[in-house]
Design an enzyme around this catalytic site. Sequence first.
Site, PDB file in Angstrom:
ATOM      1  N   ARG A  87      51.261  50.162  13.740  1.00 37.16           N
ATOM      2  CA  ARG A  87      49.806  50.207  13.649  1.00 37.16           C
ATOM      3  C   ARG A  87      49.329  50.441  12.216  1.00 37.16           C
ATOM      4  NH1 ARG A  87      51.300  52.914  18.433  1.00 37.16           N
ATOM      5  NH2 ARG A  87      50.353  52.080  20.342  1.00 37.16           N
ATOM      6  N   HIS A 178      49.856  58.607  16.815  1.00 34.85           N
ATOM      7  CA  HIS A 178      49.733  57.518  17.780  1.00 34.85           C
ATOM      8  C   HIS A 178      50.311  56.282  17.087  1.00 34.85           C
ATOM      9  CE1 HIS A 178      48.399  54.988  20.975  1.00 34.85           C
ATOM     10  NE2 HIS A 178      47.523  54.334  20.227  1.00 34.85           N
TER      11      HIS A 178
END
Length: 304
Positions: A87, A178
């Site tokens: 990400r 995350h």
Amino acid sequence: MKISFIGSGGVACSTAFAVGLKGLASEIVMLDINKNFAKGKAIDLQQGFVLDGKDVSVIGTDDYVNIKGSDIIVITAGVANRGNADREALLAKNKLIMMDIANKIKDVVPTNDKQPLIIMVTNPLDVILQHFIKVGNFNIKKTIGSGNWLDSARFKYYLARELKLKESAIETFTVGQHGQKMVYLLSQTKVNSKPLFEYIKDKNISLSKVKEISEQATNGGAEIISLIVEGGTFYGPAISIFELIDSYLNDKNNLLTASIYCQGEYGINNYCVGCPVVLGKNGVKEIKVFDITDNEKNELMEAA
């Protein structure tokens, strides 16, 4: 209750649909850089609510003045992940987008104790959240990131299938980043109310297999995207956001995992990182500090 969504893609619309059907909002704002796209999504959502007998007002707009008076703002805008498990690759573009959004939001909402709850969803989540808070000087108890609660659900999903149990039999917390540095708190994981380490000790499952499952969960989003090919993950993220909204609006004080600006918790200062939090009507009531293993502490610090 008024809930505004910055970005009107699949995650935002799925979340908006859930909160409307559950009666958590009487007014929903779908805001997008593409005004007509937002308007179309708003009409579609409201017509769905009509069929379910819900009186929910939904508007689509590109004007930030329409989010004034929001109880909650959910931010999903930005360049989306399309199959890349990392990400962090999204950082450069989304950082610039978030600077613009932060400045526009702070012009129309208070940033003190009266600030609405702001839930960041845009990736790379933790870094973007930290950047957003600093740009807008937002209230750190009312500005959080959604991600690790979904990661916890993904770990439950894969572990339950390995143990041939229902997901509801598993209690667990995923923290940290995350992203690739997410941390699975095995020390806080229970299966049918029994500590996971006892399952490992009794040889019902090996530690190496648990580690393999955690790696599978870490790449869970990328797996879904690779199967869909065109599109992304919508429903899992939407329900994880919904649970944050529900706990806040209904003052449930649920223990969830969310990205939060830490001020000494777990030895982490001035970084946004996923932690177990108690969420109620005033935002984050507490960052729960568990008695975790030294290895988990090291992994959490590395994530930060």
